[in-house]
Design a protein around this motif. Structure first.
Motif, mmCIF file in Angstrom:
data_model
loop_
_atom_site.group_PDB
_atom_site.id
_atom_site.type_symbol
_atom_site.label_atom_id
_atom_site.label_comp_id
_atom_site.label_asym_id
_atom_site.label_seq_id
_atom_site.Cartn_x
_atom_site.Cartn_y
_atom_site.Cartn_z
ATOM 1 N N LYS A 68 -29.697 17.845 -3.416
ATOM 2 C CA LYS A 68 -30.176 19.194 -3.126
ATOM 3 C C LYS A 68 -30.020 19.521 -1.644
ATOM 4 O O LYS A 68 -29.568 20.613 -1.279
ATOM 5 C CB LYS A 68 -31.648 19.324 -3.521
ATOM 6 C CG LYS A 68 -32.275 20.656 -3.099
ATOM 7 C CD LYS A 68 -33.758 20.691 -3.404
ATOM 8 C CE LYS A 68 -34.384 21.990 -2.913
ATOM 9 N NZ LYS A 68 -35.833 22.061 -3.173
ATOM 10 N N SER A 69 -30.375 18.557 -0.797
ATOM 11 C CA SER A 69 -30.323 18.784 0.649
ATOM 12 C C SER A 69 -28.919 19.126 1.105
ATOM 13 O O SER A 69 -28.710 20.079 1.863
ATOM 14 C CB SER A 69 -30.829 17.538 1.377
ATOM 15 O OG SER A 69 -30.724 17.702 2.771
ATOM 16 N N VAL A 70 -27.928 18.366 0.616
ATOM 17 C CA VAL A 70 -26.545 18.592 1.035
ATOM 18 C C VAL A 70 -26.055 19.965 0.595
ATOM 19 O O VAL A 70 -25.546 20.756 1.391
ATOM 20 C CB VAL A 70 -25.624 17.488 0.460
ATOM 21 C CG1 VAL A 70 -24.161 17.849 0.725
ATOM 22 C CG2 VAL A 70 -25.952 16.149 1.093
ATOM 23 N N ILE A 71 -26.219 20.265 -0.691
ATOM 24 C CA ILE A 71 -25.695 21.513 -1.244
ATOM 25 C C ILE A 71 -26.444 22.718 -0.689
ATOM 26 O O ILE A 71 -25.841 23.730 -0.302
ATOM 27 C CB ILE A 71 -25.774 21.495 -2.783
ATOM 28 C CG1 ILE A 71 -24.839 20.411 -3.329
ATOM 29 C CG2 ILE A 71 -25.414 22.857 -3.370
ATOM 30 C CD1 ILE A 71 -24.934 20.197 -4.819
ATOM 31 N N GLU A 72 -27.772 22.626 -0.618
ATOM 32 C CA GLU A 72 -28.565 23.764 -0.153
ATOM 33 C C GLU A 72 -28.343 24.039 1.335
ATOM 34 O O GLU A 72 -28.256 25.204 1.747
ATOM 35 C CB GLU A 72 -30.048 23.513 -0.428
ATOM 36 C CG GLU A 72 -30.907 24.754 -0.288
ATOM 37 C CD GLU A 72 -32.327 24.537 -0.767
ATOM 38 O OE1 GLU A 72 -33.214 24.353 0.081
ATOM 39 O OE2 GLU A 72 -32.535 24.542 -2.008
ATOM 40 N N GLU A 73 -28.224 22.988 2.127
ATOM 41 C CA GLU A 73 -27.995 23.178 3.562
ATOM 42 C C GLU A 73 -26.632 23.811 3.828
ATOM 43 O O GLU A 73 -26.485 24.654 4.718
ATOM 44 C CB GLU A 73 -28.121 21.848 4.302
ATOM 45 C CG GLU A 73 -29.540 21.337 4.449
ATOM 46 C CD GLU A 73 -30.460 22.354 5.105
ATOM 47 O OE1 GLU A 73 -30.063 22.940 6.142
ATOM 48 O OE2 GLU A 73 -31.565 22.582 4.587
ATOM 49 N N GLN A 74 -25.632 23.398 3.051
ATOM 50 C CA GLN A 74 -24.309 24.012 3.196
ATOM 51 C C GLN A 74 -24.363 25.490 2.832
ATOM 52 O O GLN A 74 -23.748 26.331 3.500
ATOM 53 C CB GLN A 74 -23.300 23.284 2.310
ATOM 54 C CG GLN A 74 -22.937 21.897 2.802
ATOM 55 C CD GLN A 74 -21.972 21.176 1.881
ATOM 56 O OE1 GLN A 74 -21.751 21.582 0.739
ATOM 57 N NE2 GLN A 74 -21.380 20.095 2.369
ATOM 58 N N ALA A 75 -25.113 25.804 1.770
ATOM 59 C CA ALA A 75 -25.253 27.198 1.347
ATOM 60 C C ALA A 75 -25.966 28.016 2.427
ATOM 61 O O ALA A 75 -25.559 29.138 2.745
ATOM 62 C CB ALA A 75 -26.017 27.272 0.028
ATOM 63 N N LYS A 76 -27.022 27.452 3.015
ATOM 64 C CA LYS A 76 -27.765 28.152 4.064
ATOM 65 C C LYS A 76 -26.874 28.431 5.273
ATOM 66 O O LYS A 76 -26.931 29.516 5.866
ATOM 67 C CB LYS A 76 -28.978 27.337 4.492
ATOM 68 C CG LYS A 76 -30.129 27.335 3.498
ATOM 69 C CD LYS A 76 -31.285 26.510 4.035
ATOM 70 C CE LYS A 76 -32.465 26.513 3.084
ATOM 71 N NZ LYS A 76 -33.594 25.690 3.603
ATOM 72 N N GLU A 77 -26.072 27.444 5.639
ATOM 73 C CA GLU A 77 -25.185 27.602 6.792
ATOM 74 C C GLU A 77 -24.203 28.755 6.559
ATOM 75 O O GLU A 77 -23.962 29.577 7.451
ATOM 76 C CB GLU A 77 -24.421 26.301 7.033
ATOM 77 C CG GLU A 77 -23.504 26.343 8.248
ATOM 78 C CD GLU A 77 -22.795 25.029 8.490
ATOM 79 O OE1 GLU A 77 -21.820 25.014 9.269
ATOM 80 O OE2 GLU A 77 -23.207 24.004 7.894
ATOM 81 N N LYS A 78 -23.656 28.817 5.352
ATOM 82 C CA LYS A 78 -22.713 29.890 5.034
ATOM 83 C C LYS A 78 -23.419 31.247 4.971
ATOM 84 O O LYS A 78 -22.865 32.260 5.381
ATOM 85 C CB LYS A 78 -22.021 29.593 3.704
ATOM 86 C CG LYS A 78 -21.094 28.399 3.753
ATOM 87 C CD LYS A 78 -20.482 28.109 2.392
ATOM 88 C CE LYS A 78 -19.570 26.896 2.447
ATOM 89 N NZ LYS A 78 -18.983 26.585 1.117
ATOM 90 N N MET A 79 -24.653 31.255 4.464
ATOM 91 C CA MET A 79 -25.403 32.504 4.386
ATOM 92 C C MET A 79 -25.750 33.017 5.784
ATOM 93 O O MET A 79 -25.744 34.229 6.019
ATOM 94 C CB MET A 79 -26.670 32.310 3.549
ATOM 95 C CG MET A 79 -26.396 32.139 2.059
ATOM 96 S SD MET A 79 -27.916 31.938 1.078
ATOM 97 C CE MET A 79 -27.228 31.671 -0.566
ATOM 98 N N GLU A 80 -26.047 32.096 6.701
ATOM 99 C CA GLU A 80 -26.324 32.494 8.080
ATOM 100 C C GLU A 80 -25.097 33.175 8.692
ATOM 101 O O GLU A 80 -25.208 34.176 9.392
ATOM 102 C CB GLU A 80 -26.715 31.277 8.918
ATOM 103 C CG GLU A 80 -28.125 30.750 8.667
ATOM 104 C CD GLU A 80 -29.203 31.684 9.193
ATOM 105 O OE1 GLU A 80 -28.863 32.620 9.945
ATOM 106 O OE2 GLU A 80 -30.381 31.483 8.850
ATOM 107 N N LYS A 81 -23.926 32.611 8.420
ATOM 108 C CA LYS A 81 -22.696 33.202 8.939
ATOM 109 C C LYS A 81 -22.449 34.579 8.319
ATOM 110 O O LYS A 81 -21.942 35.480 8.992
ATOM 111 C CB LYS A 81 -21.516 32.273 8.653
ATOM 112 C CG LYS A 81 -21.542 30.990 9.469
ATOM 113 C CD LYS A 81 -20.338 30.105 9.175
ATOM 114 C CE LYS A 81 -20.374 28.841 10.025
ATOM 115 N NZ LYS A 81 -19.225 27.940 9.742
ATOM 116 N N ALA A 82 -22.824 34.731 7.053
ATOM 117 C CA ALA A 82 -22.680 36.030 6.393
ATOM 118 C C ALA A 82 -23.583 37.064 7.063
ATOM 119 O O ALA A 82 -23.182 38.220 7.271
ATOM 120 C CB ALA A 82 -23.018 35.910 4.905
ATOM 121 N N ILE A 83 -24.796 36.658 7.429
ATOM 122 C CA ILE A 83 -25.725 37.546 8.130
ATOM 123 C C ILE A 83 -25.147 37.946 9.486
ATOM 124 O O ILE A 83 -25.203 39.116 9.895
ATOM 125 C CB ILE A 83 -27.094 36.874 8.329
ATOM 126 C CG1 ILE A 83 -27.792 36.633 6.985
ATOM 127 C CG2 ILE A 83 -27.980 37.725 9.236
ATOM 128 C CD1 ILE A 83 -28.232 37.884 6.271
#
Length: 258
Positions: A75-90
């Motif tokens: 969960k940590s790996v997948i969710e952190e990668q998703a958060k990083e990409k979402m931050e870039k989208a913001i």
């Protein structure tokens, strides 16, 4: 956790079928046909943390599952990668919002201007210094004065609703007050940029769910695990959606200021 030897008939249908197939494999003497070692049915409630996997040794098959620690690691790996990409989208949404002009002069409104400099498209900020001498104008000082006319032409073609003026030394850009109709048009532009950002966030969530599904197919996560992790990911997604809505509202308020 204790292990009990039981016959395949005492096991649930999927496990019974799997044990039977393993026992019948040609040339495999690792499993007796009558016995397979598994966790007792009384302990099945403790297996909800992960998928059930029959691992056989030279004498027995043992029913195992992913530990809570293993699930949290995935969960940590997948969710952190998703958060990083979402931050870039913001960040992309915010950058795009900055290029939508309001009633005040702001160098950011020229962020997306690219000039064909010696045959190569380059960002205006990389070949000129941009400042705001007052609230209604921009001053552009190119490092190479031979690019003045090209910069002026590019700004006009960008249709930003501003008027550039070239005096042979610098370019002055006058930012006229926004009309009511123009404000409405720009508000629609902001709404479109915000929706683009939301689509990007949804796509990132979709890719993360696919990663969870892949782990389920590989028997590293159970169906219940995937449902729980997907629910947690949805909460993260909702948070980033609210961030987009917040900066959209802020931009719209700027547009409406006279």
């Amino acid at each position: 956790m204790a292990l009990h030897a039981v016959s395949p008939a005492a096991v649930s249908s999927p496990l019974r079928a799997l044990a039977h197939r393993l026992a019948q494999r040609p040339g495999c003497g690792c499993l007796p046909k009558q016995l397979v070692s598994i966790y007792s049915s009384a302990n099945f409630a403790g297996l909800q943390a992960g998928p059930l996997v029959l691992r056989h040794s030279d004498k027995r098959a043992v029913l195992t599952h992913a530990t809570i620690e293993e699930i949290e690691a995935e969960k940590s790996v997948i969710e952190e990668q998703a958060k990083e990409k979402m931050e870039k989208a913001i960040e992309t949404v915010q950058t795009n919002f900055n290029t939508v002009r309001t009633g005040r002069a702001n160098p950011a409104m020229l962020d997306r201007i690219e000039v064909e400099y010696y045959g190569t498209p380059v960002n205006l900020k990389s070949i000129a210094q941009i400042s705001t001498p007052d609230a209604t104008s921009l001053l552009i000082q190119p490092y190479d004065k031979s690019s003045l006319k090209l910069i002026e032409k590019t700004i006009v073609a960008a249709n930003l609703g501003v008027t550039p003026s070239n005096d042979g030394e610098v370019i002055r850009v006058t930012v006229p007050p926004l009309t009511s109709d123009r404000r409405k048009e720009l508000a629609k532009t902001v709404a479109k940029l915000a929706e683009d950002g939301k689509v990007a966030i949804r796509n990132i969530r979709r890719d993360a769910i696919k990663a969870y599904d892949k782990l389920q197919k590989e028997k590293k996560l159970s169906e219940d695990n995937v449902k729980d992790l997907s629910a947690d990911l949805q909460k993260v997604t909702d948070g980033y959606m609210k961030k987009i809505e917040s900066i959209q509202k802020q931009k719209e308020e700027e547009l409406m200021k006279i």
